[in-house]
Design a protein around this motif. Structure first.
Motif, mmCIF file in Angstrom:
data_model
loop_
_atom_site.group_PDB
_atom_site.id
_atom_site.type_symbol
_atom_site.label_atom_id
_atom_site.label_comp_id
_atom_site.label_asym_id
_atom_site.label_seq_id
_atom_site.Cartn_x
_atom_site.Cartn_y
_atom_site.Cartn_z
ATOM 1 N N ARG A 452 0.761 -1.351 -0.045
ATOM 2 C CA ARG A 452 0.012 0.058 0.114
ATOM 3 C C ARG A 452 0.956 1.285 -0.069
ATOM 4 O O ARG A 452 1.777 1.434 0.785
ATOM 5 C CB ARG A 452 -0.855 -0.131 0.941
ATOM 6 N N LEU A 453 0.614 2.073 -0.986
ATOM 7 C CA LEU A 453 1.411 3.412 -1.031
ATOM 8 C C LEU A 453 1.128 4.459 -0.390
ATOM 9 O O LEU A 453 1.651 5.373 -0.452
ATOM 10 C CB LEU A 453 1.902 3.695 -2.667
ATOM 11 N N GLY A 454 -0.144 4.522 0.056
ATOM 12 C CA GLY A 454 -0.634 5.260 0.944
ATOM 13 C C GLY A 454 -1.249 6.615 0.719
ATOM 14 O O GLY A 454 -1.530 7.438 1.262
ATOM 15 N N ASN A 455 -1.483 6.723 -0.874
ATOM 16 C CA ASN A 455 -1.989 7.733 -1.403
ATOM 17 C C ASN A 455 -3.162 7.803 -2.421
ATOM 18 O O ASN A 455 -3.070 6.804 -3.027
ATOM 19 C CB ASN A 455 -1.004 8.670 -2.302
ATOM 20 N N ASP A 456 -4.086 8.515 -2.213
ATOM 21 C CA ASP A 456 -5.308 8.465 -2.965
ATOM 22 C C ASP A 456 -4.998 9.071 -4.448
ATOM 23 O O ASP A 456 -5.107 10.417 -4.477
ATOM 24 C CB ASP A 456 -6.469 9.004 -2.449
ATOM 25 N N ILE A 462 2.697 3.956 -14.270
ATOM 26 C CA ILE A 462 4.084 3.822 -13.739
ATOM 27 C C ILE A 462 4.928 4.517 -14.949
ATOM 28 O O ILE A 462 5.018 4.088 -15.985
ATOM 29 C CB ILE A 462 4.323 2.183 -13.489
ATOM 30 N N LEU A 463 5.722 5.375 -14.343
ATOM 31 C CA LEU A 463 6.555 5.833 -15.318
ATOM 32 C C LEU A 463 7.705 5.246 -15.314
ATOM 33 O O LEU A 463 8.554 5.146 -16.466
ATOM 34 C CB LEU A 463 7.183 7.295 -14.937
ATOM 35 N N GLY A 464 8.249 4.319 -14.278
ATOM 36 C CA GLY A 464 9.427 3.804 -14.412
ATOM 37 C C GLY A 464 9.908 2.989 -13.161
ATOM 38 O O GLY A 464 9.147 3.012 -12.208
ATOM 39 N N ALA A 465 10.551 1.636 -13.179
ATOM 40 C CA ALA A 465 10.994 0.981 -12.174
ATOM 41 C C ALA A 465 12.202 0.470 -12.122
ATOM 42 O O ALA A 465 12.788 0.204 -13.485
ATOM 43 C CB ALA A 465 10.136 -0.208 -12.062
ATOM 44 N N SER A 466 12.936 0.483 -11.244
ATOM 45 C CA SER A 466 14.244 0.060 -11.348
ATOM 46 C C SER A 466 14.532 -0.756 -10.036
ATOM 47 O O SER A 466 14.904 0.042 -8.803
ATOM 48 C CB SER A 466 15.499 0.943 -11.664
ATOM 49 N N GLY A 467 14.848 -2.119 -9.826
ATOM 50 C CA GLY A 467 15.028 -2.713 -8.664
ATOM 51 C C GLY A 467 13.740 -2.505 -7.519
ATOM 52 O O GLY A 467 12.700 -2.941 -7.857
ATOM 53 N N ARG A 468 14.252 -1.965 -6.711
ATOM 54 C CA ARG A 468 13.301 -1.876 -5.480
ATOM 55 C C ARG A 468 12.498 -0.463 -5.527
ATOM 56 O O ARG A 468 11.400 -0.470 -4.728
ATOM 57 C CB ARG A 468 13.989 -2.013 -4.126
ATOM 58 N N TYR A 469 13.040 0.564 -6.521
ATOM 59 C CA TYR A 469 12.188 1.548 -6.642
ATOM 60 C C TYR A 469 11.084 1.780 -7.754
ATOM 61 O O TYR A 469 11.605 1.179 -8.626
ATOM 62 C CB TYR A 469 13.396 2.806 -6.683
ATOM 63 N N LEU A 470 10.151 2.439 -7.430
ATOM 64 C CA LEU A 470 9.007 2.656 -8.161
ATOM 65 C C LEU A 470 8.696 4.055 -8.362
ATOM 66 O O LEU A 470 8.481 5.093 -7.464
ATOM 67 C CB LEU A 470 7.852 1.712 -7.664
ATOM 68 N N LEU A 471 8.546 4.791 -9.916
ATOM 69 C CA LEU A 471 8.192 5.854 -9.864
ATOM 70 C C LEU A 471 6.860 6.050 -10.627
ATOM 71 O O LEU A 471 6.729 5.371 -11.592
ATOM 72 C CB LEU A 471 9.110 6.553 -11.019
ATOM 73 N N ASP A 488 10.406 -2.559 -1.433
ATOM 74 C CA ASP A 488 11.194 -3.504 -0.471
ATOM 75 C C ASP A 488 10.761 -3.125 0.867
ATOM 76 O O ASP A 488 10.382 -4.111 1.890
ATOM 77 C CB ASP A 488 12.645 -3.671 -0.547
ATOM 78 N N ALA A 489 10.898 -1.839 1.195
ATOM 79 C CA ALA A 489 10.672 -1.240 2.451
ATOM 80 C C ALA A 489 8.917 -1.112 2.581
ATOM 81 O O ALA A 489 8.469 -0.897 3.698
ATOM 82 C CB ALA A 489 11.218 -0.024 2.568
ATOM 83 N N GLY A 490 8.322 -1.045 1.475
ATOM 84 C CA GLY A 490 6.780 -0.926 1.691
ATOM 85 C C GLY A 490 6.351 0.439 2.085
ATOM 86 O O GLY A 490 5.550 0.661 2.938
ATOM 87 N N ARG A 491 7.016 1.657 1.536
ATOM 88 C CA ARG A 491 6.799 2.866 1.924
ATOM 89 C C ARG A 491 6.946 3.783 0.886
ATOM 90 O O ARG A 491 7.763 3.653 -0.300
ATOM 91 C CB ARG A 491 7.381 3.348 3.139
ATOM 92 N N THR A 492 6.314 5.067 0.806
ATOM 93 C CA THR A 492 6.509 5.971 -0.019
ATOM 94 C C THR A 492 7.524 6.748 0.275
ATOM 95 O O THR A 492 7.788 7.243 1.472
ATOM 96 C CB THR A 492 5.084 6.834 -0.310
ATOM 97 N N LEU A 493 8.683 7.114 -0.491
ATOM 98 C CA LEU A 493 9.636 7.994 -0.130
ATOM 99 C C LEU A 493 9.409 9.576 -0.403
ATOM 100 O O LEU A 493 9.822 10.248 0.431
ATOM 101 C CB LEU A 493 10.907 7.561 -0.898
ATOM 102 N N ASP A 494 8.708 9.867 -1.341
ATOM 103 C CA ASP A 494 8.443 11.060 -1.616
ATOM 104 C C ASP A 494 7.254 11.349 -2.788
ATOM 105 O O ASP A 494 7.018 10.522 -3.373
ATOM 106 C CB ASP A 494 9.766 12.036 -2.503
ATOM 107 N N VAL A 495 6.562 12.572 -2.395
ATOM 108 C CA VAL A 495 5.528 12.995 -3.269
ATOM 109 C C VAL A 495 5.703 14.300 -3.548
ATOM 110 O O VAL A 495 5.875 15.096 -2.499
ATOM 111 C CB VAL A 495 4.048 12.790 -2.655
ATOM 112 N N LYS A 496 5.881 14.653 -4.970
ATOM 113 C CA LYS A 496 6.368 16.003 -5.194
ATOM 114 C C LYS A 496 5.479 16.221 -6.573
ATOM 115 O O LYS A 496 4.814 15.767 -7.315
ATOM 116 C CB LYS A 496 7.698 15.935 -5.560
#
Length: 769
Positions: A452-456, A462-471, A488-496
């Motif tokens: 769950r990425l936690g954003n409505d 999906i613009l891209g993915a590389s390994g554990r990161y998703l854009l 992998d960590a199951g969390r959103t790093l940034d919303v901009k």
């Protein structure tokens, strides 16, 4: 030459029967264009459960079939030897058994497709319209007269002395249609002058039409159109869960037959009535004894309609006997009055519908939509000639135990391969509208989970993915936003705020200023670690990154489309206007989709060289969705319009192997060993790898782990012992990972870093005995 789905499936079926190898090379199947310079391999879609894209129009000693998917010639196929003949005019204007009639301005040409004989019947231009065919006559109808009435005429064929006979009618007829016909006569559906709906039977021998008796199934309501069927002995008309049967020899003889279905079509065969309810949950064709008794199933699934053959049997494109195999099946009555079902003509299976592709590190997956949804995973070569496994390496099915299978393959077109053996799709969570990532390991028995990425978000992609990161790009409250997540960590790093961006390994690339400079932010630290001047002089409107290769445009119209190679400093103008999803960047090449097809431009020489072009656009499942670029390998995959999978190689040298991300803790605590302790992500597949620890206090080096092929990621699971099984002393070490590229291009790569070993091993500073 364009090949139909049916023909492609037939080729696949023949290859399977012949025991074809699991590796399919470029020579295994025809491609729509010249051979790609970098090599090409294909895999036909597996047979699907949907009915073949065919329609059955007549049955005699052969069957007349029309392809409904493409405008290819209709063909007649012998039921004895499978011989095929192409008619002169498709299914013709009228047909009976093996005969097809083609209408010209002044004559009707009737060809027997079994014998090849041809005869002509004169026609008065614009005066008669052929309606049905018999071995000796043609049933024709005149245009309406001044009173709105039709007249039927029987035109004699060769050997028939009566060349033009008017059919005696019991009353005036209009709004006529032929409900069925055979060699003896035709069943006519019409309205009379009182606007009553009627049925009449034309007898060719006597040139008369008799009205069927008025029953509850032949309603006075002119809007009543009940299912009707003409057999050799009986005429059947349905009214809900009841059918009325009228004897063809004596129209005053009728029988009422209760049914346990509300049929959508009927067909009498001997003293049996075949009934089918197309809307039923279990669409089985049942046979009811005319004399009463229990019904029995005869056909499992039926496509389109049953039709009466010249032998009095029923023929249908169907499945039977519990098999999923589609064929033209015959339902006949034997000498004892019993029903017999047999396959009259084999037909090529319809391939399953492939929809979307993911492609990374030589691993391909495709979504198939049939009566159910499923995903098949294939493995391609990463060195030497282009090959792809003809047999899928893994599979997942959309079931109640695994409801997320289609989401991970992008059923809605939102899908990516991460480059480390996983595929990811997006959707809304079950309990809320929160954006959810569906993650699956693309291997046999691979685990799957939701994050769950936690954003409505709405209108996300999906613009891209590389390994554990998703854009991800989407809208929050109507505003365009970018979301960066660690699956992998199951969390959103940034919303901009939304801006051009591209992922490569642990780096997020974005424009810096408006002069063509782009900067990389290390997602592990949040710091800018690298800047590159693309030389465009503009702020990139679109940005894609693949190692040292960059692709950018200057505007929404795709102006200033340029490739840039950071290692050599070469800026390569491109001969087109580019925009998503029409352009995708690979390792030293890019692919553009146009309305005509795909164009592969090789950039490795320092100029944009159009190396390969397909003759048609990919499978029309959505622009940009029927093809994929392996960003971590160097190949293109696409689906053609027959759902054949193509893998195309690219000439020239690939970029050197690189470690593009790593997740190694400061301390390796082997006391809790059993799970993964460290991970390294690679820019392309590796042939082998080796991990060595050097004790900083003693200077001793210890080889602790090694492995073979790794497609995109190296996982370390360590028990604190060296390769000989001896405990490694606790202490401070420098690790060195050495990786050999699988494609044989470029030197082996080394990555190093500090680490502390803590566990039940020898005390720090101890030497092994």
């Amino acid at each position: 030459m364009r090949v139909s789905r049916a023909v492609g499936a037939a080729v696949l079926a023949l290859a399977t029967c012949a025991g074809a190898s699991a590796i399919v090379t470029a020579d295994a199947a025809a491609t729509p264009t010249a051979q790609a310079p970098g090599g090409e391999a294909t895999v036909s879609a597996p047979p699907g459960a949907w009915p073949p894209e065919l329609a059955l129009h007549a049955a005699g000693t052969g069957v007349l079939l029309r392809n409904t998917y493409v405008k290819e010639p209709t063909y007649w196929q012998s039921t004895a030897d499978g011989r095929q003949v192409t008619p002169d005019c498709g299914i013709g204007v009228v047909r009976l058994g093996d005969e097809v009639a083609c209408q010209g301005p002044t004559e009707l040409k009737i060809r027997n497709l079994a014998s090849g004989t041809l005869e002509s019947v004169p026609l008065q231009q614009g005066q008669v319209l052929p309606q049905a065919l018999s071995p000796t006559q043609v049933l024709a109808i005149t245009p309406v007269d001044a009173d709105g009435h039709h007249t039927f005429r029987l035109l004699g064929r060769a050997g028939e002395p009566r060349k033009d006979v008017t059919v005696a009618l019991p009353e005036a007829v209009n709004n006529v249609s032929i409900a069925g016909s055979d060699a003896r006569g035709a069943l006519v559906d019409y309205w009379d002058d009182q606007r009553m709906h009627r049925l009449g039977l034309i007898d060719y021998a006597t040139a008369t039409m008799k009205r069927l008796p008025h029953t509850s199934t032949v309603s006075d309501n002119p809007a009543s159109f009940s299912p009707i069927g003409l057999g050799t002995k009986w005429i059947a008309v349905a009214d809900g869960y009841q059918a009325t049967l009228v004897s063809r020899d004596d129209l005053t003889v009728t029988r009422s037959l209760p049914l346990d279905v509300d049929p959508t079509e009927l067909l009498p065969v001997g003293d049996w009535l075949l009934a089918h309810d197309r809307s039923a949950g279990e669409p089985v064709v049942k046979a009811y004894p005319v004399g009463g008794g229990a019904a029995r199933p005869v056909l499992d699934r039926l496509d389109r309609k049953m039709l009466l053959g010249t032998d009095g049997s029923a023929y249908a494109l169907s499945t039977a006997g519990g098999s999923t195999r589609w064929a033209v099946n015959q339902v006949a009555v034997d000498d004892h009055g019993a029903l017999r079902v047999r396959e009259a003509a084999a037909v090529a299976a319809r391939p399953s519908d492939r929809r979307t592709l993911t492609f990374a590190q030589g691993a391909l997956s495709s979504l198939h939509v049939d009566f159910s949804s499923y995903v098949l995973g294939y493995r391609t070569s990463v060195k030497g000639p282009v090959t792809v496994s003809g047999t899928p390496e893994w599979r997942c099915d959309h079931t109640w135990q695994d409801p997320y299978c289609p989401y991970q393959s992008g059923r809605t077109g939102v899908h990516v391969a991460t480059g480390d053996g996983r595929i990811v799709g997006l959707g809304s969570g079950e309990s809320s509208s929160a954006l959810t990532a569906y993650v699956r390991e693309a291997r046999p028995g691979g685990a799957h989970r939701t994050v769950r990425l936690g954003n409505d978000m709405q209108d996300y992609s999906i613009l891209g993915a590389s390994g554990r990161y998703l854009l991800v790009r989407g809208k929050e409250n109507g505003t365009e936003r970018l979301l960066v997540a660690d699956i992998d960590a199951g969390r959103t790093l940034d919303v901009k705020p939304a801006a051009p961006a591209s992922l490569w390994g642990a780096e997020l690339w974005q424009p810096e200023g408006d002069k063509g400079v782009v900067a990389a932010t290390d997602l592990r630290t949040g710091k800018i670690t690298r800047r590159v001047d693309l030389g465009s002089g503009c702020r990139p409107y679109e940005l894609q990154v693949n190692g040292d290769w960059f692709y950018s445009t200057c505007s929404a119209e795709g102006t200033g489309a340029t490739a840039y190679h950071a290692s050599s400093g070469k800026r390569i103008p491109l001969p087109f206007l580019g925009s998503l999803p029409t352009v995708r960047l690979g390792d030293g090449y890019l692919v553009q989709q146009t309305v005509d097809g795909l164009r592969l431009y090789n950039l490795r020489s320092g100029t944009a060289v159009k190396e390969h072009e397909t003759a048609q656009s990919p499978s029309p499942v959505g622009f940009g969705r029927g093809w994929a670029v392996d960003a971590f390998g160097g190949r293109l995959a696409y689906l053609d319009r027959e759902d054949t999978l193509h893998v195309v190689g690219v000439t020239g040298a690939t970029s050197p192997l690189a470690v593009i991300d790593q997740n190694l803790p400061a301390t390796l605590d082997t006391r809790g060993a059993g799970g993964r302790q460290a991970r390294w992500w690679l820019s392309k597949p590796a042939a082998s790898w080796n991990l060595v620890l050097r004790n900083k206090a003693t200077g001793l080096s210890t080889a602790v782990r090694s492995g073979g092929e790794a497609r995109g990621v190296i996982d370390l699971t360590w028990d604190g012992k060296d390769k000989a099984g001896r405990a490694v002393p606790n202490g401070t070490y420098e690790w060195t990972l050495t990786v050999v590229p699988a494609d044989g291009q470029g030197s082996r790569v080394k990555a190093t870093g500090p680490v502390t070993v803590a566990g039940p091993g020898l005390p720090g500073g101890s030497r092994r005995p």
